[in-house]
Design a protein around this motif. Structure first.
Motif, PDB file in Angstrom:
ATOM      1  N   UNK A  26     -40.056  24.966 -11.643  1.00 29.49           N
ATOM      2  CA  UNK A  26     -40.165  25.539 -12.994  1.00 29.49           C
ATOM      3  C   UNK A  26     -39.181  26.690 -13.208  1.00 29.49           C
ATOM      4  N   UNK A  27     -38.439  26.586 -14.311  1.00 28.12           N
ATOM      5  CA  UNK A  27     -37.474  27.606 -14.662  1.00 28.12           C
ATOM      6  C   UNK A  27     -36.100  27.418 -14.057  1.00 28.12           C
ATOM      7  N   UNK A  28     -35.959  26.502 -13.102  1.00 31.35           N
ATOM      8  CA  UNK A  28     -34.666  26.300 -12.433  1.00 31.35           C
ATOM      9  C   UNK A  28     -33.880  25.210 -13.165  1.00 31.35           C
ATOM     10  N   UNK A  29     -32.584  25.445 -13.379  1.00 27.19           N
ATOM     11  CA  UNK A  29     -31.750  24.517 -14.151  1.00 27.19           C
ATOM     12  C   UNK A  29     -31.309  23.343 -13.277  1.00 27.19           C
ATOM     13  N   UNK A  30     -31.365  22.138 -13.832  1.00 30.47           N
ATOM     14  CA  UNK A  30     -30.860  20.958 -13.131  1.00 30.47           C
ATOM     15  C   UNK A  30     -29.997  20.137 -14.078  1.00 30.47           C
ATOM     16  N   UNK A  31     -29.125  19.340 -13.500  1.00 31.56           N
ATOM     17  CA  UNK A  31     -28.187  18.506 -14.251  1.00 31.56           C
ATOM     18  C   UNK A  31     -28.729  17.087 -14.358  1.00 31.56           C
ATOM     19  N   UNK A  32     -28.656  16.513 -15.569  1.00 37.87           N
ATOM     20  CA  UNK A  32     -29.151  15.156 -15.804  1.00 37.87           C
ATOM     21  C   UNK A  32     -28.067  14.291 -16.428  1.00 37.87           C
ATOM     22  N   UNK A  33     -28.060  13.023 -16.026  1.00 36.59           N
ATOM     23  CA  UNK A  33     -27.213  12.014 -16.665  1.00 36.59           C
ATOM     24  C   UNK A  33     -28.123  10.929 -17.210  1.00 36.59           C
ATOM     25  N   UNK A  34     -28.144  10.791 -18.519  1.00 36.84           N
ATOM     26  CA  UNK A  34     -29.069   9.861 -19.181  1.00 36.84           C
ATOM     27  C   UNK A  34     -28.300   8.640 -19.669  1.00 36.84           C
ATOM     28  N   UNK A  35     -28.741   7.465 -19.231  1.00 34.13           N
ATOM     29  CA  UNK A  35     -28.154   6.209 -19.708  1.00 34.13           C
ATOM     30  C   UNK A  35     -28.693   5.885 -21.097  1.00 34.13           C
ATOM     31  N   UNK A  36     -27.798   5.621 -22.040  1.00 29.32           N
ATOM     32  CA  UNK A  36     -28.172   5.139 -23.369  1.00 29.32           C
ATOM     33  C   UNK A  36     -27.708   3.694 -23.469  1.00 29.32           C
ATOM     34  N   UNK A  37     -28.635   2.804 -23.752  1.00 31.05           N
ATOM     35  CA  UNK A  37     -28.337   1.372 -23.711  1.00 31.05           C
ATOM     36  C   UNK A  37     -27.239   0.986 -24.701  1.00 31.05           C
TER      37      UNK A  37
END
Length: 570
Positions: free
Chosen positions: A478-489
């Protein structure tokens, strides 16, 4: 036609499946088109899927013209449109469904083996030329991937029309989030035609026979004789052997294939066809993409003619020019359900201009300019999220292909679900909605990711299509930043001048503000996602997914969406 009802086909384990076989009157040897599935071969399209049938008759009259429609069934070919052209049409009730006995367990290795056995049985019949093809929509399409992976010697071609290929990523869990479709699907479309339903089930309007077989079992007996697909999905959050058994093995698919996707099939009937086309080992493969409803394009003159050209070439050895057919055929979508036919030589088109649209937190803009200000936006994970938009476009812009969203987030809890929605707004600010495969009003595109499932597969990931392993959970601190890569179809839309393209990031399913739509074979009212919702409280407990999500921006966190901009052909 000659029609042979309830033909017995013995499997290698001794169980006997039942098939209806529609043959030309003239003696001879003909190629066979086979379909295998759980929807009851004796159940008329008009009876089992009443509202879908009525919509097709109203909106696509060519789909039902030239036929008495006496033998129409859901998602399989109309024999009246194929048998006169020298094809045998076979409909096999899958194990445990319709008039075929056995334990009902969908998409497993036993089912794939059954299809293999049915193909080889058909090829050995005196009325068959020895060449067998498979055709059909959705279930009757997705099982073609698995059957082809087994390489039956007499399978000569497949037409996978809107068929998912990955049981986990497309059918069960979008980005790791469970999709409620399969729960309602089994209740509404499968249990109603399970073998043993007997007198409690429907009757064939053609033969008068009981669609679910002559035996009437108790509800307890029926329940013991079928798997619980919803529980199977719910208790398996990570990918693994269960889902792999029910997914395509692309490197084993060598048969010629025609692969047809629906731009509006966000949730089930889009991604699998693009993945199947790109990753199948076949050297002879073609991709088609269209809009419209999930069922009608398959039956229209456009769909039937395309299928026949393909099968005539591979099953009847007709020199009809199919070998010169461009590998990719697209119905390019414009607002107002207008489509323009265009051919390409590859997918994604080689001339695609992969363009980053940066998320600007100051003006909630989508912009080509990077934003370096260290800012953040907080939204309620159960609310409507935040929308970023381009200014009115100075010129028309086509978006055709897959997209990828790059985010930096933090959460007040140990996880967060990201729902990414591509949208279009007209000059008056009203959202432009499109005919989906099942829902008549859908946004342009959708993507999903559970933050704890953010781990990427470096071998399969592409800049425009991140591929997540879903093999371990990585909870958030909680509160810690993370990087995300989201696939969009993958999707397709030509956005007119003066319109705006937008991206919404939220923590729940998209819903439009118009009236909900309904179909007789769907349980939930459809408000933009069709039946592909993600609202199961067991999978999304409020204590974990009901907190606050923060989007982070800045020079070191260049949040953006990578879009496939297509320039005009030179």
């Amino acid at each position: 036609m000659r029609i042979d009802w309830d033909v017995p086909i013995e499997m290698d384990d001794g169980l006997v499946l039942r098939a209806d076989v529609f043959r030309p009157v003239a003696e001879g040897r003909y190629p066979a088109l086979l379909s295998y599935g759980p929807y009851g071969k004796g159940l008329a399209f008009q009876d089992g899927y009443k509202t879908a049938w009525e919509i097709m008759v109203r909106e696509n009259p060519d789909a039902v013209s030239g036929s008495s429609n006496r033998y129409q069934s859901w998602e399989v070919v109309d024999p009246e449109k194929w048998v006169p052209d020298g094809y045998v049409c076979m409909r096999v009730d899958s194990r445990g469904a319709g008039r075929s006995p056995g334990y009902l367990d969908h998409n497993n290795a036993r089912e794939s083996r059954d299809i293999y056995e049915c193909i080889e049985w058909a090829a050995a019949q005196p009325w068959c030329s020895g060449k067998v093809g498979m055709n059909g929509i959705s279930y009757y399409a997705s099982n073609q991937w698995r059957a082809a992976s087994l390489q039956p010697p007499h399978l000569a071609a497949i037409c996978v029309w809107e068929g998912w290929s990955d049981c986990y990523r497309e059918s069960g869990r979008h980005g790791g989030i469970i999709c409620s479709f399969r729960k309602h699907w089994q209740e509404m479309q499968v249990k109603t035609v399970q073998h043993g339903g007997g007198t409690r089930g429907p009757k064939s309007r053609v033969t008068g026979e009981l669609v679910c077989g002559p035996e009437t079992l108790s509800e307890d007996e029926l329940a013991k004789n079928r798997g619980d697909i919803w529980n199977d999905f719910l208790t398996r959050e990570l990918d693994g052997p269960y889902y792999r058994e029910r997914s395509a093995q692309f490197d084993q698919i060598q048969v010629p294939l025609l692969c047809a996707a629906n731009w509006g099939g966000q949730g089930l009937h889009t991604r699998g066809n693009f993945e199947g086309y790109l990753r199948s080992a076949s050297a002879q493969k073609w991709l088609e993409a269209h809009g419209g409803s999930h069922w009608a394009p398959f039956y229209t003159d456009y769909g039937v003619q395309l299928q026949k050209r393909f099968f005539d070439y591979f099953l009847k050895d007709e020199n009809n020019g199919w070998d010169r057919q461009p590998r990719v055929q697209l119905q390019v979508r414009h607002p107002g359900e207008k489509f323009v036919l265009r051919h390409e030589n590859e997918w994604p088109p080689a001339r695609t201009q992969w363009t980053r649209f940066h998320l600007d937190p100051d003006g909630l803009r989508l912009t080509a300019e990077k934003n370096n200000s260290m800012k953040s936006i907080i939204y309620d994970a159960t609310g409507s999220g935040v929308t970023f938009s381009t200014p009115p476009l100075e010129r028309e812009m086509e978006i055709t292909g897959p997209s990828a969203l790059k985010l930096w987030i933090s959460s007040t809890t140990a996880d967060a679900d990201i729902f990414a929605v591509l949208r279009v707004f007209d000059p008056q600010g009203k959202e432009v909605l499109f005919q989906g495969a099942l829902d008549p009003r859908t946004p342009v595109g959708q993507g999903w990711l559970r933050a704890s499932h953010r781990k990427l597969d470096p071998a399969l990931s592409l800049p425009h299509r991140p591929y997540h392993t879903h093999d371990e959970k990585q909870p958030l601190t909680p509160g810690e930043v993370c990087e995300l890569d989201v696939e969009i179809w993958p999707t397709c839309i030509v956005v007119p001048q003066g319109y705006r393209l937008a991206l919404t990031i939220r923590g729940k399913d998209y819903e439009h503000e118009d009236e909900a739509a309904t179909l007789s074979n769907m349980k939930n009212p459809m408000r933009g996602c069709g039946p592909f919702t993600h609202d199961d409280p067991t999978d999304r407990p409020p204590a974990v997914f009901g907190g606050k999500v923060t989007l982070h921006f800045g020079a070191q966190r260049p949040a953006h969406v990578l879009l496939p901009v297509i320039p005009p052909k030179a």
